[in-house]
Design a protein around this motif. Structure first.
Motif: not given
Length: 481
Positions: A4-7, A16-17, A46-47, A52-53
Protein backbone atom coordinates in the motif's frame (compact mmCIF):
# COMPACT_ATOMS: atom_id res chain seq x y z
CA UNK A 1 -1.76 -7.18 -3.11
CA UNK A 2 -0.01 -6.62 0.21
CA UNK A 3 1.67 -3.34 -0.75
CA UNK A 4 0.00 0.00 0.00
CA UNK A 5 1.29 3.56 -0.62
CA UNK A 6 2.71 5.39 2.37
CA UNK A 7 0.62 8.53 2.86
CA UNK A 8 3.16 9.93 5.33
CA UNK A 9 5.92 9.81 2.71
CA UNK A 10 6.86 13.12 1.07
CA UNK A 11 6.99 11.40 -2.33
CA UNK A 12 3.68 11.84 -4.23
CA UNK A 13 1.43 8.79 -4.10
CA UNK A 14 1.29 8.43 -7.88
CA UNK A 15 5.10 8.16 -7.97
CA UNK A 16 5.04 5.58 -5.17
CA UNK A 17 2.59 3.53 -7.25
CA UNK A 18 4.72 3.96 -10.38
CA UNK A 19 7.83 2.82 -8.49
CA UNK A 20 5.98 -0.23 -7.14
CA UNK A 21 4.81 -1.26 -10.59
CA UNK A 22 8.26 -0.69 -12.10
CA UNK A 23 9.84 -2.88 -9.41
CA UNK A 24 7.10 -5.47 -10.01
CA UNK A 25 7.93 -5.53 -13.70
CA UNK A 26 11.62 -6.05 -12.93
CA UNK A 27 10.90 -8.86 -10.46
CA UNK A 28 8.31 -10.61 -12.64
CA UNK A 29 5.20 -9.80 -10.57
CA UNK A 30 3.87 -8.02 -13.66
CA UNK A 31 5.07 -10.11 -16.65
CA UNK A 32 5.33 -8.55 -20.13
CA UNK A 33 2.69 -10.83 -21.66
CA UNK A 34 -0.19 -9.71 -19.44
CA UNK A 35 -2.24 -6.59 -18.96
CA UNK A 36 -1.61 -4.51 -15.86
CA UNK A 37 -4.57 -4.01 -13.50
CA UNK A 38 -7.14 -1.54 -14.79
CA UNK A 39 -7.10 1.96 -13.33
CA UNK A 40 -10.40 1.33 -11.52
CA UNK A 41 -9.32 -2.04 -10.11
CA UNK A 42 -5.94 -0.80 -8.93
CA UNK A 43 -7.51 2.33 -7.41
CA UNK A 44 -9.95 0.16 -5.42
CA UNK A 45 -7.16 -2.20 -4.35
CA UNK A 46 -4.90 0.63 -3.14
CA UNK A 47 -7.77 2.81 -1.85
CA UNK A 48 -6.75 5.84 -3.89
CA UNK A 49 -8.49 7.97 -6.51
CA UNK A 50 -8.57 6.60 -10.03
CA UNK A 51 -6.87 9.81 -11.24
CA UNK A 52 -3.89 8.95 -9.02
CA UNK A 53 -3.47 5.57 -10.73
CA UNK A 54 -3.93 7.24 -14.10
CA UNK A 55 -1.12 9.69 -13.25
CA UNK A 56 1.12 6.74 -12.28
CA UNK A 57 0.45 4.98 -15.58
CA UNK A 58 1.07 8.22 -17.51
CA UNK A 59 4.40 8.62 -15.71
CA UNK A 60 5.42 5.03 -16.58
CA UNK A 61 4.31 5.58 -20.19
CA UNK A 62 6.48 8.71 -20.45
CA UNK A 63 9.47 6.59 -19.41
CA UNK A 64 8.69 3.94 -22.03
CA UNK A 65 7.97 1.29 -19.41
CA UNK A 66 4.29 0.69 -20.26
CA UNK A 67 2.04 1.08 -23.30
CA UNK A 68 -1.50 2.39 -23.02
CA UNK A 69 -4.17 1.82 -25.63
CA UNK A 70 -7.70 3.12 -25.27
CA UNK A 71 -10.11 0.23 -25.00
CA UNK A 72 -7.32 -2.33 -24.56
CA UNK A 73 -5.86 -1.34 -21.20
CA UNK A 74 -2.26 -0.87 -20.03
CA UNK A 75 0.49 -3.43 -20.51
CA UNK A 76 4.26 -3.62 -20.10
CA UNK A 77 6.01 -2.12 -23.12
CA UNK A 78 6.83 -4.76 -25.72
CA UNK A 79 10.21 -3.13 -26.32
CA UNK A 80 11.12 -2.58 -22.68
CA UNK A 81 14.17 -4.83 -22.98
CA UNK A 82 15.17 -3.49 -26.39
CA UNK A 83 16.36 -5.52 -29.36
CA UNK A 84 19.45 -6.63 -27.47
CA UNK A 85 17.37 -7.42 -24.36
CA UNK A 86 19.06 -4.60 -22.44
CA UNK A 87 17.01 -2.13 -20.53
CA UNK A 88 17.91 1.57 -20.15
CA UNK A 89 18.05 2.65 -16.49
CA UNK A 90 15.41 5.05 -15.26
CA UNK A 91 17.93 7.83 -14.66
CA UNK A 92 15.19 10.26 -13.64
CA UNK A 93 14.31 8.07 -10.67
CA UNK A 94 17.96 7.62 -9.73
CA UNK A 95 18.41 11.40 -9.75
CA UNK A 96 15.35 11.88 -7.55
CA UNK A 97 16.20 9.07 -5.12
CA UNK A 98 19.82 10.00 -4.35
CA UNK A 99 20.47 10.74 -0.67
CA UNK A 100 22.48 13.91 -1.36
CA UNK A 101 19.96 16.64 -2.08
CA UNK A 102 20.41 19.12 -4.94
CA UNK A 103 20.65 22.87 -4.49
CA UNK A 104 17.38 24.77 -4.38
CA UNK A 105 16.05 25.31 -7.93
CA UNK A 106 16.29 29.08 -7.50
CA UNK A 107 19.94 28.79 -6.42
CA UNK A 108 20.65 26.69 -9.50
CA UNK A 109 18.85 29.26 -11.67
CA UNK A 110 20.88 32.17 -10.27
CA UNK A 111 24.15 30.31 -10.81
CA UNK A 112 23.20 29.50 -14.39
CA UNK A 113 22.16 33.08 -15.18
CA UNK A 114 25.27 34.63 -13.61
CA UNK A 115 27.44 32.76 -16.10
CA UNK A 116 26.14 35.05 -18.82
CA UNK A 117 28.62 37.77 -19.76
CA UNK A 118 26.02 40.49 -20.25
CA UNK A 119 24.47 40.10 -16.80
CA UNK A 120 25.59 42.31 -13.90
CA UNK A 121 26.31 39.94 -11.03
CA UNK A 122 25.34 41.28 -7.62
CA UNK A 123 24.60 37.74 -6.44
CA UNK A 124 27.76 35.61 -6.40
CA UNK A 125 29.77 35.64 -3.19
CA UNK A 126 33.20 36.15 -4.71
CA UNK A 127 35.66 38.85 -5.72
CA UNK A 128 35.87 40.58 -9.05
CA UNK A 129 38.96 39.47 -11.06
CA UNK A 130 40.63 42.87 -10.58
CA UNK A 131 40.79 42.12 -6.84
CA UNK A 132 42.61 38.82 -7.36
CA UNK A 133 46.35 38.91 -6.54
CA UNK A 134 47.15 38.02 -10.15
CA UNK A 135 50.38 40.04 -10.33
CA UNK A 136 51.63 38.57 -7.05
CA UNK A 137 50.95 35.08 -8.36
CA UNK A 138 52.85 35.89 -11.55
CA UNK A 139 55.85 36.96 -9.47
CA UNK A 140 55.68 33.74 -7.49
CA UNK A 141 55.71 31.69 -10.69
CA UNK A 142 58.56 33.77 -12.11
CA UNK A 143 60.76 33.96 -9.00
CA UNK A 144 60.10 30.70 -7.15
CA UNK A 145 61.02 27.22 -8.25
CA UNK A 146 58.64 24.40 -7.42
CA UNK A 147 60.66 21.70 -5.67
CA UNK A 148 57.89 19.58 -4.15
CA UNK A 149 57.10 15.99 -5.02
CA UNK A 150 54.21 15.09 -7.32
CA UNK A 151 52.76 12.17 -5.36
CA UNK A 152 50.05 12.07 -2.72
CA UNK A 153 50.75 14.48 0.12
CA UNK A 154 50.10 14.23 3.86
CA UNK A 155 46.44 13.33 4.66
CA UNK A 156 46.02 16.67 6.45
CA UNK A 157 47.59 18.65 3.62
CA UNK A 158 51.09 19.86 2.86
CA UNK A 159 53.00 20.25 6.13
CA UNK A 160 54.85 23.38 5.01
CA UNK A 161 51.55 25.09 4.17
CA UNK A 162 50.05 24.02 7.49
CA UNK A 163 53.02 25.52 9.31
CA UNK A 164 52.56 28.73 7.32
CA UNK A 165 48.84 28.83 8.16
CA UNK A 166 49.67 28.34 11.84
CA UNK A 167 51.97 31.38 11.65
CA UNK A 168 49.39 33.31 9.63
CA UNK A 169 46.51 32.87 12.12
CA UNK A 170 48.88 33.61 15.00
CA UNK A 171 49.95 36.92 13.42
CA UNK A 172 46.62 38.12 12.04
CA UNK A 173 44.05 36.55 14.37
CA UNK A 174 45.87 35.72 17.61
CA UNK A 175 45.03 32.03 17.28
CA UNK A 176 47.59 29.67 18.77
CA UNK A 177 47.75 26.34 16.95
CA UNK A 178 50.13 23.86 15.34
CA UNK A 179 50.30 22.04 12.02
CA UNK A 180 48.92 18.86 13.63
CA UNK A 181 45.69 20.71 14.40
CA UNK A 182 45.12 21.92 10.82
CA UNK A 183 43.45 20.23 7.84
CA UNK A 184 43.68 21.72 4.34
CA UNK A 185 40.34 21.54 2.51
CA UNK A 186 38.89 22.50 -0.85
CA UNK A 187 37.53 25.78 0.44
CA UNK A 188 35.27 26.28 3.44
CA UNK A 189 32.44 24.40 1.73
CA UNK A 190 34.27 21.07 1.90
CA UNK A 191 35.18 21.74 5.51
CA UNK A 192 31.49 22.14 6.40
CA UNK A 193 30.59 19.00 4.48
CA UNK A 194 33.25 16.91 6.24
CA UNK A 195 32.20 18.18 9.67
CA UNK A 196 28.53 17.38 9.06
CA UNK A 197 29.24 13.94 7.63
CA UNK A 198 31.86 12.86 10.16
CA UNK A 199 30.76 14.39 13.46
CA UNK A 200 26.96 14.29 13.34
CA UNK A 201 24.30 11.64 12.73
CA UNK A 202 20.73 11.70 11.39
CA UNK A 203 18.33 13.23 13.88
CA UNK A 204 20.92 15.43 15.59
CA UNK A 205 19.79 18.99 16.34
CA UNK A 206 21.99 21.84 15.09
CA UNK A 207 21.60 25.60 15.37
CA UNK A 208 22.32 28.04 12.54
CA UNK A 209 21.91 31.78 12.27
CA UNK A 210 18.81 33.25 10.62
CA UNK A 211 19.45 34.63 8.07
CA UNK A 212 22.53 32.64 7.16
CA UNK A 213 24.48 31.27 4.23
CA UNK A 214 23.99 27.86 5.86
CA UNK A 215 20.23 28.30 5.43
CA UNK A 216 20.58 27.58 1.70
CA UNK A 217 22.85 24.53 2.05
CA UNK A 218 21.20 21.15 1.42
CA UNK A 219 24.08 19.43 3.25
CA UNK A 220 22.15 19.62 6.54
CA UNK A 221 18.99 18.10 5.08
CA UNK A 222 20.98 15.44 3.20
CA UNK A 223 22.51 14.35 6.51
CA UNK A 224 19.08 14.12 8.15
CA UNK A 225 19.79 16.85 10.71
CA UNK A 226 17.19 18.93 12.52
CA UNK A 227 18.02 22.61 12.07
CA UNK A 228 16.95 25.35 14.48
CA UNK A 229 17.38 29.06 13.93
CA UNK A 230 19.16 31.80 15.85
CA UNK A 231 17.80 35.23 14.81
CA UNK A 232 20.49 37.78 13.95
CA UNK A 233 20.18 41.44 14.97
CA UNK A 234 22.64 44.31 14.56
CA UNK A 235 24.92 42.76 17.20
CA UNK A 236 24.77 39.22 15.78
CA UNK A 237 22.97 36.19 17.22
CA UNK A 238 21.75 36.32 20.82
CA UNK A 239 23.30 33.68 23.14
CA UNK A 240 20.05 33.61 25.12
CA UNK A 241 18.35 32.16 22.06
CA UNK A 242 20.97 29.42 21.92
CA UNK A 243 20.36 28.60 25.58
CA UNK A 244 16.62 28.39 24.96
CA UNK A 245 17.07 26.12 21.93
CA UNK A 246 19.43 23.83 23.80
CA UNK A 247 17.00 23.38 26.68
CA UNK A 248 14.25 22.38 24.24
CA UNK A 249 16.16 20.38 21.65
CA UNK A 250 19.58 19.43 23.08
CA UNK A 251 21.60 21.19 20.39
CA UNK A 252 24.55 19.06 19.27
CA UNK A 253 26.43 21.69 17.25
CA UNK A 254 26.24 25.41 16.43
CA UNK A 255 27.32 27.01 13.14
CA UNK A 256 28.29 30.68 13.39
CA UNK A 257 29.75 33.38 11.12
CA UNK A 258 30.65 36.02 13.75
CA UNK A 259 32.64 38.49 11.63
CA UNK A 260 30.94 40.46 8.82
CA UNK A 261 28.19 37.89 8.81
CA UNK A 262 26.83 36.62 5.52
CA UNK A 263 24.35 38.04 4.56
CA UNK A 264 23.71 40.80 7.13
CA UNK A 265 27.27 42.15 7.45
CA UNK A 266 26.93 42.34 11.25
CA UNK A 267 29.70 41.64 13.75
CA UNK A 268 29.00 39.51 16.81
CA UNK A 269 29.68 41.74 19.81
CA UNK A 270 32.52 40.89 22.19
CA UNK A 271 30.05 40.46 25.05
CA UNK A 272 28.05 37.93 23.05
CA UNK A 273 31.19 36.11 21.92
CA UNK A 274 32.17 35.58 25.53
CA UNK A 275 28.67 34.37 26.41
CA UNK A 276 28.67 31.90 23.49
CA UNK A 277 31.97 30.47 24.74
CA UNK A 278 30.56 30.18 28.26
CA UNK A 279 27.52 28.26 26.99
CA UNK A 280 29.72 26.03 24.86
CA UNK A 281 31.87 25.18 27.87
CA UNK A 282 28.91 24.72 30.22
CA UNK A 283 26.97 22.31 28.00
CA UNK A 284 29.79 20.86 25.90
CA UNK A 285 28.34 22.14 22.62
CA UNK A 286 30.87 22.39 19.76
CA UNK A 287 30.89 25.69 17.87
CA UNK A 288 31.76 25.77 14.16
CA UNK A 289 33.22 29.23 13.52
CA UNK A 290 33.22 30.16 9.83
CA UNK A 291 35.52 33.14 9.26
CA UNK A 292 35.90 34.06 5.58
CA UNK A 293 35.78 37.85 5.94
CA UNK A 294 37.63 39.09 9.04
CA UNK A 295 40.67 40.29 7.06
CA UNK A 296 38.44 42.49 4.89
CA UNK A 297 37.59 44.84 7.81
CA UNK A 298 37.76 48.30 6.26
CA UNK A 299 39.44 50.02 9.22
CA UNK A 300 41.99 47.20 9.55
CA UNK A 301 40.76 46.29 13.02
CA UNK A 302 40.22 42.54 13.45
CA UNK A 303 37.94 41.47 16.27
CA UNK A 304 39.10 38.44 18.28
CA UNK A 305 37.78 35.23 16.69
CA UNK A 306 36.02 32.83 19.04
CA UNK A 307 38.91 30.45 18.44
CA UNK A 308 41.41 32.97 19.82
CA UNK A 309 39.48 32.95 23.11
CA UNK A 310 38.90 29.19 23.17
CA UNK A 311 40.85 27.66 26.05
CA UNK A 312 38.84 24.41 26.17
CA UNK A 313 39.13 23.30 22.53
CA UNK A 314 35.40 23.67 21.86
CA UNK A 315 35.73 25.60 18.60
CA UNK A 316 36.31 24.23 15.12
CA UNK A 317 37.61 27.20 13.14
CA UNK A 318 37.12 27.39 9.36
CA UNK A 319 38.70 29.92 7.01
CA UNK A 320 39.96 30.11 3.44
CA UNK A 321 41.56 32.22 0.73
CA UNK A 322 38.36 32.21 -1.34
CA UNK A 323 37.01 35.59 -0.18
CA UNK A 324 40.33 37.38 0.22
CA UNK A 325 42.46 36.10 -2.67
CA UNK A 326 41.02 33.77 -5.31
CA UNK A 327 37.98 31.51 -5.06
CA UNK A 328 39.34 29.24 -7.80
CA UNK A 329 42.44 28.43 -5.77
CA UNK A 330 40.23 26.24 -3.54
CA UNK A 331 42.36 26.54 -0.41
CA UNK A 332 40.58 26.41 2.91
CA UNK A 333 41.42 25.02 6.33
CA UNK A 334 39.93 23.71 9.56
CA UNK A 335 41.62 24.19 12.92
CA UNK A 336 40.58 21.96 15.80
CA UNK A 337 41.60 19.23 18.24
CA UNK A 338 44.05 16.75 16.60
CA UNK A 339 41.65 13.82 17.09
CA UNK A 340 38.92 15.66 15.18
CA UNK A 341 41.31 16.83 12.46
CA UNK A 342 42.54 13.25 11.93
CA UNK A 343 38.95 12.03 11.58
CA UNK A 344 38.14 14.71 9.00
CA UNK A 345 41.42 14.03 7.18
CA UNK A 346 40.56 10.34 6.93
CA UNK A 347 37.22 11.21 5.35
CA UNK A 348 38.84 13.66 2.94
CA UNK A 349 41.23 10.92 1.87
CA UNK A 350 38.26 8.72 1.01
CA UNK A 351 36.80 11.51 -1.12
CA UNK A 352 39.82 12.84 -3.04
CA UNK A 353 43.06 11.30 -1.69
CA UNK A 354 44.12 14.72 -0.44
CA UNK A 355 44.56 18.17 -1.89
CA UNK A 356 46.42 18.98 -5.11
CA UNK A 357 50.01 20.01 -4.41
CA UNK A 358 50.12 22.95 -6.84
CA UNK A 359 47.47 25.22 -5.26
CA UNK A 360 48.94 24.38 -1.85
CA UNK A 361 52.37 25.47 -3.09
CA UNK A 362 50.99 28.76 -4.48
CA UNK A 363 49.02 29.42 -1.29
CA UNK A 364 52.09 28.82 0.87
CA UNK A 365 54.30 31.14 -1.18
CA UNK A 366 51.61 33.84 -1.16
CA UNK A 367 50.81 33.66 2.57
CA UNK A 368 54.49 33.64 3.51
CA UNK A 369 55.44 36.60 1.29
CA UNK A 370 55.28 40.36 1.78
CA UNK A 371 52.81 40.37 -1.11
CA UNK A 372 50.07 39.12 1.18
CA UNK A 373 49.95 42.14 3.48
CA UNK A 374 50.06 44.52 0.51
CA UNK A 375 47.21 42.67 -1.15
CA UNK A 376 45.02 42.72 1.98
CA UNK A 377 45.52 46.49 2.39
CA UNK A 378 44.49 47.02 -1.25
CA UNK A 379 41.52 44.68 -0.85
CA UNK A 380 40.18 46.51 2.20
CA UNK A 381 40.41 49.87 0.42
CA UNK A 382 38.79 48.70 -2.82
CA UNK A 383 35.96 46.81 -1.12
CA UNK A 384 35.13 49.86 0.99
CA UNK A 385 34.96 51.97 -2.17
CA UNK A 386 32.67 49.44 -3.87
CA UNK A 387 30.47 49.27 -0.78
CA UNK A 388 30.13 53.08 -0.82
CA UNK A 389 29.13 52.99 -4.48
CA UNK A 390 26.41 50.43 -3.72
CA UNK A 391 25.11 52.45 -0.76
CA UNK A 392 25.02 55.75 -2.65
CA UNK A 393 23.40 54.11 -5.68
CA UNK A 394 20.63 52.57 -3.57
CA UNK A 395 20.03 55.89 -1.85
CA UNK A 396 19.86 57.75 -5.18
CA UNK A 397 17.70 55.21 -6.98
CA UNK A 398 15.35 53.97 -4.25
CA UNK A 399 15.66 56.30 -1.26
CA UNK A 400 13.23 55.47 1.53
CA UNK A 401 11.85 52.48 -0.35
CA UNK A 402 14.69 50.36 1.07
CA UNK A 403 16.63 50.15 4.34
CA UNK A 404 19.98 48.48 4.91
CA UNK A 405 22.66 47.85 7.49
CA UNK A 406 25.99 49.39 6.44
CA UNK A 407 28.68 46.70 6.83
CA UNK A 408 32.21 47.60 7.93
CA UNK A 409 33.77 44.67 6.10
CA UNK A 410 32.95 41.64 4.03
CA UNK A 411 31.37 41.72 0.58
CA UNK A 412 27.60 41.67 1.21
CA UNK A 413 24.85 44.19 1.94
CA UNK A 414 21.52 43.06 3.44
CA UNK A 415 18.68 45.18 2.13
CA UNK A 416 15.10 45.41 3.41
CA UNK A 417 12.36 46.19 0.88
CA UNK A 418 9.87 48.61 2.41
CA UNK A 419 6.99 47.54 0.18
CA UNK A 420 5.29 44.13 0.13
CA UNK A 421 6.66 42.28 -2.85
CA UNK A 422 7.18 38.81 -4.22
CA UNK A 423 11.00 38.76 -4.20
CA UNK A 424 11.15 35.81 -6.63
CA UNK A 425 9.05 37.77 -9.10
CA UNK A 426 11.38 40.72 -8.48
CA UNK A 427 14.39 38.54 -9.31
CA UNK A 428 12.79 37.45 -12.59
CA UNK A 429 12.12 41.05 -13.56
CA UNK A 430 15.64 42.09 -12.56
CA UNK A 431 17.27 39.31 -14.58
CA UNK A 432 15.21 40.33 -17.61
CA UNK A 433 16.91 43.71 -17.24
CA UNK A 434 20.34 42.12 -16.85
CA UNK A 435 21.08 42.13 -13.11
CA UNK A 436 21.06 39.34 -10.51
CA UNK A 437 20.84 39.39 -6.71
CA UNK A 438 19.93 36.83 -4.03
CA UNK A 439 16.35 36.83 -2.66
CA UNK A 440 16.45 36.94 1.12
CA UNK A 441 14.17 33.92 1.56
CA UNK A 442 16.95 31.69 0.21
CA UNK A 443 19.08 32.76 3.17
CA UNK A 444 16.54 33.04 5.95
CA UNK A 445 12.98 32.69 7.20
CA UNK A 446 11.99 36.35 6.76
CA UNK A 447 10.53 37.71 3.54
CA UNK A 448 11.06 41.12 2.03
CA UNK A 449 14.87 41.14 1.97
CA UNK A 450 17.53 40.87 -0.74
CA UNK A 451 21.28 40.40 -0.59
CA UNK A 452 23.57 42.44 -2.82
CA UNK A 453 27.22 41.46 -3.22
CA UNK A 454 29.51 44.43 -3.81
CA UNK A 455 32.70 42.38 -4.17
CA UNK A 456 31.87 40.76 -7.51
CA UNK A 457 31.52 43.76 -9.85
CA UNK A 458 33.50 46.94 -10.59
CA UNK A 459 32.03 50.23 -9.33
CA UNK A 460 30.59 51.31 -12.70
CA UNK A 461 28.72 48.02 -13.02
CA UNK A 462 27.45 48.27 -9.45
CA UNK A 463 25.87 51.63 -10.30
CA UNK A 464 24.29 50.26 -13.47
CA UNK A 465 23.17 47.12 -11.65
CA UNK A 466 21.34 49.13 -8.98
CA UNK A 467 19.72 51.23 -11.72
CA UNK A 468 18.42 48.08 -13.39
CA UNK A 469 17.27 46.67 -10.05
CA UNK A 470 15.40 49.92 -9.32
CA UNK A 471 13.62 49.64 -12.66
CA UNK A 472 12.51 46.11 -11.83
CA UNK A 473 11.49 47.14 -8.31
CA UNK A 474 9.33 50.03 -9.53
CA UNK A 475 7.77 47.91 -12.27
CA UNK A 476 6.22 45.46 -9.79
CA UNK A 477 5.96 47.49 -6.60
CA UNK A 478 2.19 47.25 -6.68
CA UNK A 479 2.12 43.50 -7.33
CA UNK A 480 0.70 41.63 -4.27
CA UNK A 481 2.66 38.86 -2.54
Amino acid sequence: MDWKPNRADKKPIYKQIADYIEQGISSGIFPPDRLLPSERALANELQVNRSTVSAAYEWLESLGIVERKKGSGTRVSTDIWGISHKRIPNWGRYVEDGSFLPNLPLVQRIRTETQKNDLINLASGELTPSLFPAEQFKKIFAEQLFTGHLGYDHPQGNEVLRETIASHVREYKNIETSSSSILITSGAQQALYLIVQCLLKPGDAVAIEDPSYCFSLPVFQSAGLRTYFLPVDKHGMNPDDLLSLHKKHRIRMVFLNPEHHNPTGTVLSLERRKKVLELSAEFGIPIIEDDPYSLTTFDGRIHPPLKSMDDAGNILYISSLSKIAASGLRIGWVIGPPKVIQRLADAKQQVDFGHSIFPQWIANEFLASSHFHTHIAMLQKKLEQQRDVLISSLADQLGSQVDFFIPKGGIHLWCKLNRPMNEHHLLEEAMKRGVAFVPGSILGSKKGYVRFTFGREESRFIREGVSRFAEAFKSIQSVPK
